[in-house]
Motif scaffolding. Structure first.
Motif, PDB file in Angstrom:
ATOM      1  N   ILE A  20       0.834  -1.200   0.000  1.00 43.81           N
ATOM      2  CA  ILE A  20       0.000   0.000   0.000  1.00 43.81           C
ATOM      3  C   ILE A  20       0.872   1.255   0.000  1.00 43.81           C
ATOM      4  CG2 ILE A  20      -1.652   1.344   1.362  1.00 43.81           C
ATOM      5  CD1 ILE A  20      -2.832  -1.349   2.288  1.00 43.81           C
ATOM      6  N   ALA A  21       1.951   1.244   0.789  1.00 37.39           N
ATOM      7  CA  ALA A  21       2.845   2.395   0.857  1.00 37.39           C
ATOM      8  C   ALA A  21       3.459   2.711  -0.503  1.00 37.39           C
ATOM      9  CB  ALA A  21       3.935   2.158   1.897  1.00 37.39           C
ATOM     10  N   LEU A  22       3.862   1.696  -1.245  1.00 41.91           N
ATOM     11  CA  LEU A  22       4.444   1.916  -2.566  1.00 41.91           C
ATOM     12  C   LEU A  22       3.433   2.592  -3.494  1.00 41.91           C
ATOM     13  CD1 LEU A  22       6.405  -1.430  -2.927  1.00 41.91           C
ATOM     14  CD2 LEU A  22       7.409   0.842  -3.215  1.00 41.91           C
ATOM     15  N   ARG A  23       2.192   2.156  -3.432  1.00 43.91           N
ATOM     16  CA  ARG A  23       1.150   2.754  -4.276  1.00 43.91           C
ATOM     17  C   ARG A  23       0.890   4.195  -3.880  1.00 43.91           C
ATOM     18  NH1 ARG A  23      -3.746  -1.163  -5.599  1.00 43.91           N
ATOM     19  NH2 ARG A  23      -4.745   0.855  -5.440  1.00 43.91           N
ATOM     20  N   GLU A  24       0.789   4.434  -2.577  1.00 45.46           N
ATOM     21  CA  GLU A  24       0.421   5.765  -2.102  1.00 45.46           C
ATOM     22  C   GLU A  24       1.558   6.777  -2.218  1.00 45.46           C
ATOM     23  OE1 GLU A  24      -2.923   4.715   1.309  1.00 45.46           O
ATOM     24  OE2 GLU A  24      -0.944   5.441   1.896  1.00 45.46           O
ATOM     25  N   HIS A  25       2.759   6.365  -1.894  1.00 44.63           N
ATOM     26  CA  HIS A  25       3.859   7.313  -1.787  1.00 44.63           C
ATOM     27  C   HIS A  25       4.544   7.610  -3.114  1.00 44.63           C
ATOM     28  CE1 HIS A  25       4.298   5.948   2.702  1.00 44.63           C
ATOM     29  NE2 HIS A  25       3.171   6.582   2.448  1.00 44.63           N
ATOM     30  N   ILE A  39      -7.556  -3.247  -3.933  1.00 41.69           N
ATOM     31  CA  ILE A  39      -7.106  -4.099  -2.832  1.00 41.69           C
ATOM     32  C   ILE A  39      -5.632  -4.432  -3.004  1.00 41.69           C
ATOM     33  CG2 ILE A  39      -9.362  -5.156  -2.425  1.00 41.69           C
ATOM     34  CD1 ILE A  39      -8.406  -7.635  -3.942  1.00 41.69           C
ATOM     35  N   VAL A  40      -4.993  -4.770  -1.902  1.00 41.14           N
ATOM     36  CA  VAL A  40      -3.653  -5.357  -1.922  1.00 41.14           C
ATOM     37  C   VAL A  40      -3.744  -6.693  -1.198  1.00 41.14           C
ATOM     38  CG1 VAL A  40      -1.305  -5.183  -1.030  1.00 41.14           C
ATOM     39  CG2 VAL A  40      -2.368  -3.202  -2.110  1.00 41.14           C
ATOM     40  N   ALA A  41      -3.276  -7.738  -1.838  1.00 42.94           N
ATOM     41  CA  ALA A  41      -3.373  -9.091  -1.298  1.00 42.94           C
ATOM     42  C   ALA A  41      -1.991  -9.717  -1.193  1.00 42.94           C
ATOM     43  CB  ALA A  41      -4.274  -9.958  -2.179  1.00 42.94           C
ATOM     44  N   VAL A  42      -1.802 -10.521  -0.157  1.00 40.62           N
ATOM     45  CA  VAL A  42      -0.519 -11.190   0.089  1.00 40.62           C
ATOM     46  C   VAL A  42      -0.774 -12.674   0.303  1.00 40.62           C
ATOM     47  CG1 VAL A  42       1.529 -11.324   1.556  1.00 40.62           C
ATOM     48  CG2 VAL A  42       0.388  -9.115   1.196  1.00 40.62           C
ATOM     49  N   VAL A  43      -0.009 -13.499  -0.403  1.00 39.62           N
ATOM     50  CA  VAL A  43      -0.001 -14.947  -0.190  1.00 39.62           C
ATOM     51  C   VAL A  43       1.438 -15.359   0.042  1.00 39.62           C
ATOM     52  CG1 VAL A  43      -0.315 -17.195  -1.275  1.00 39.62           C
ATOM     53  CG2 VAL A  43      -2.083 -15.456  -1.513  1.00 39.62           C
ATOM     54  N   MET A  44       1.688 -16.074   1.120  1.00 40.73           N
ATOM     55  CA  MET A  44       3.034 -16.555   1.424  1.00 40.73           C
ATOM     56  C   MET A  44       2.989 -18.061   1.687  1.00 40.73           C
ATOM     57  SD  MET A  44       4.359 -13.404   3.865  1.00 40.73           S
ATOM     58  CE  MET A  44       6.083 -13.544   3.359  1.00 40.73           C
ATOM     59  N   LEU A  88      -3.333   5.990   3.707  1.00 40.11           N
ATOM     60  CA  LEU A  88      -3.375   5.054   4.828  1.00 40.11           C
ATOM     61  C   LEU A  88      -2.051   4.918   5.558  1.00 40.11           C
ATOM     62  CD1 LEU A  88      -5.426   2.167   3.158  1.00 40.11           C
ATOM     63  CD2 LEU A  88      -6.266   4.102   4.496  1.00 40.11           C
ATOM     64  N   ILE A  89      -0.951   5.109   4.853  1.00 40.80           N
ATOM     65  CA  ILE A  89       0.367   4.871   5.438  1.00 40.80           C
ATOM     66  C   ILE A  89       1.175   6.164   5.425  1.00 40.80           C
ATOM     67  CG2 ILE A  89       2.438   3.432   5.407  1.00 40.80           C
ATOM     68  CD1 ILE A  89      -0.065   1.796   5.673  1.00 40.80           C
ATOM     69  N   ALA A  90       1.588   6.628   6.592  1.00 45.59           N
ATOM     70  CA  ALA A  90       2.439   7.814   6.670  1.00 45.59           C
ATOM     71  C   ALA A  90       3.835   7.480   6.169  1.00 45.59           C
ATOM     72  CB  ALA A  90       2.505   8.319   8.110  1.00 45.59           C
ATOM     73  N   LYS A  91       4.493   8.452   5.544  1.00 44.91           N
ATOM     74  CA  LYS A  91       5.834   8.210   5.006  1.00 44.91           C
ATOM     75  C   LYS A  91       6.874   7.986   6.097  1.00 44.91           C
ATOM     76  CE  LYS A  91       5.859  10.190   0.384  1.00 44.91           C
ATOM     77  NZ  LYS A  91       6.602  11.046  -0.560  1.00 44.91           N
TER      78      LYS A  91
END
Length: 416
Positions: A162-167, A226-231, A262-265
Motif C-alpha cells: 500500500i505504501a508503494l502505491r500511495e507514496h 485491494i492489496v493481497a498477500v499470499v506466502m 493510509l500509510i504515513a511516510k
C-alpha cells in the motif's frame, strides 16, 4: 476430484500466511496467520525499490544514474541479470531488472550504490520498514536470498504494498512491467497474474525453499482497490491460483469510496494516517490450501485442481514458472553410467527446481554429482526425470542414495 480450496488445519502447510486489505479504507477483508513470522524471499525487493524511489523523488539520483556492478554483486547466485563485474547499468534498467527478473546481482549493486555496502543498506531498509509501521520486519540483505534473521509478516508486506502505491504514484507503473529488453534479450516478468487476472497491476513474486512461493498483488478495477498477500505456496501455479481466488472472493467486498492516505511516510512508529490494518479480523472457515506438487513414479498423479483455479492455470500453462532462485544448471544431455533418480516431474522447470533444492539440502553428498533431466512419455503425458550422475560406479551411486535416504530424500540408483 480433489478440491484445491478445502478446509485444512494450519499444520497442513506451516509456511502459509495470507491477507487481503482494502487499499481505500484499510479494512482487512481476509487474513490467516497474517502476523506469523515468515521469510520474505524476493518480496524483499519491494523495500529495495521503495528506497530507490525515495532517492529518486528527493532528487539524489535519477533514472539515468549509473549503477556500478561490483565483483561482490556479480557473484550473487541466480536469478540474475548477469552484468559482468566492473560494468554498470542505468538505474532504470536496474528497476526493470528487479521488477521482472528479480535479479539478485542487481539488488546487491543497488544496495552498494545507495548504501555504500549491502549491510548498511539493509539497516536502512529495516529503519524504513519500522517508520512505515512494519514492526515485525527485519532485513539483512537487499535481495531476499536465505538469511535466518530476515523476517516479515503478511500484514507488513501488505502495508509495504500500500505504501508503494500511495507514496510513489509516479513510479508505481514500473510494477506493471511484463517484459523489458536488456543487451538484446527479452526478459519477462515472473508475475503470471499480470494480464491474466483483471485489474492486477503488480506487485512482486518471491521464492526460496524456506519460504515457499510468495506473492503480493495489487488490484484496481471498477473503482475498487485491494492489496493481497499470499506466502508459503507449494508451487508457483497453486500460489497463483490461490491468489486469483482470493481476489475473486474479496474484491466484491471492497469499498468504492474516495481514496485515503493510509500509510504515513515516516514519523514515530510509522504513524498511520487512518486507523487501519487492525490486528484482528475474522478468520474464514475455509482456507484456500495450495496443492502439493506432482511426483510421478512414487505416487499417483495429483487429481485436477478445482474449477475455481482452472482458468488461471490454463492461462499460465505455457509460461515459464521460473522464480527468484533459479534451479541449478543441469546437463544438456543425459549422463551415462550409474545415476540416482530423486523424482519425476510434470515439467522440466519443476524437475530442475527439485534438483536445486536437493543439492542445497544435502550438499556434502552431491558436491561432485552432475544434475540433469531426462524426458519420457507415460500414458500420453510428458514427464521429466530429476537425476544426478557422475558416480564412479554402482557402489558409489548406491552409497550416495543411502546417504540421501538418511536425510529423508527418496531416491533409487539405476544404470543409465
Amino acid at each position: 476430484m480433489a478440491a484445491l480450496f478445502t478446509a485444512a488445519p494450519a499444520a497442513a502447510n506451516a509456511k502459509y500466511a495470507g491477507i487481503v486489505v482494502d487499499a481505500k479504507t484499510g479494512e482487512v477483508l481476509y487474513e490467516d496467520s497474517a502476523d506469523s513470522p515468515r521469510y520474505p524471499a524476493s518480496l524483499t525487493k519491494m523495500m529495495t525499490l521503495y528506497l530507490v524511489f525515495e532517492a529518486m523523488e528527493s532528487g539524489k539520483i535519477s533514472k539515468n544514474s549509473r549503477v556500478p556492478v561490483s565483483r561482490n554483486a556479480a557473484a550473487e547466485p541466480p536469478t540474475k541479470l548477469g552484468v559482468p563485474a566492473g560494468q554498470s547499468i542505468t538505474l532504470e534498467q536496474a528497476i526493470y531488472a528487479l521488477v521482472t527478473r528479480s535479479a539478485n546481482d542487481i539488488s546487491t549493486a543497488v544496495a552498494e550504490f545507495l548504501g555504500g555496502s549491502e549491510a548498511k543498506f539493509a539497516a536502512m531498509m529495516t529503519r524504513k520498514a519500522h517508520q512505515l509501521g512494519m514492526s515485525s520486519t527485519t532485513f539483512k540483505n537487499a535481495h531476499g536470498l536465505p538469511n535466518s534473521a530476515q523476517k516479515t509478516t503478511a500484514r507488513d508486506m501488505a502495508r509495504l504494498g500500500i505504501a508503494l502505491r500511495e507514496h510513489f504514484p509516479q513510479y508505481y507503473d514500473y510494477f506493471s512491467t511484463r517484459s523489458f529488453t536488456y543487451s538484446g534479450r527479452r526478459i519477462s516478468s515472473h508475475n503470471n497474474l499480470l494480464g491474466n487476472v483483471k485489474g492486477v497491476d503488480g506487485i512482486k513474486t518471491g521464492y526460496i525453499r524456506a519460504s515457499g512461493f510468495n506473492l503480493v498483488s495489487s488490484v484496481a478495477t471498477g473503482g475498487k482497490s485491494i492489496v493481497a498477500v499470499v506466502m508459503g505456496g507449494r508451487t508457483a501455479r497453486s500460489r497463483d491460483a490461490h491468489m486469483a481466488d482470493l481476489i475473486r472472493r474479496t474484491l466484491p467486498k471492497a469499498s468504492t469510496g474516495s481514496d485515503r492516505m493510509l500509510i504515513a511516510k515516516g514519523g514515530p512508529a510509522g504513524r498511520m494516517v487512518a486507523s487501519t490494518l487492525p490486528k484482528k479480523a475474522p478468520i474464514p472457515d475455509v482456507r484456500p490450501e495450495p496443492a502439493a506438487p506432482v511426483v510421478v513414479g512414487y505416487a499417483e498423479e495429483n487429481a485436477p485442481v478445482a474449477a475455481a483455479a482452472a482458468a488461471l492455470s490454463k492461462a499460465v500453462a505455457e509460461k515459464d514458472e521460473q522464480e527468484e532462485i533459479d534451479p541449478l544448471p543441469t546437463a544438456s544431455t543425459a549422463v551415462k553410467g550409474w545415476v540416482i533418480q530423486v523424482a519425476s516431474m510434470p515439467s522440466e522447470q519443476d524437475a530442475r527446481r527439485l534438483l536445486a533444492e536437493t543439492s542445497q539440502e544435502v550438499p556434502s553428498v552431491l558436491a561432485d554429482a552432475t544434475p540433469f533431466t531426462e524426458v519420457f512419455e507415460m500414458k500420453g503425458r510428458t514427464y521429466y526425470r530429476a537425476r544426478f550422475g557422475g558416480f564412479a560406479g554402482k557402489s558409489a551411486a548406491w552409497s550416495a542414495c543411502e546417504s540421501l535416504k538418511k536425510k529423508n530424500v527418496a531416491c533409487y540408483a539405476v544404470q543409465n
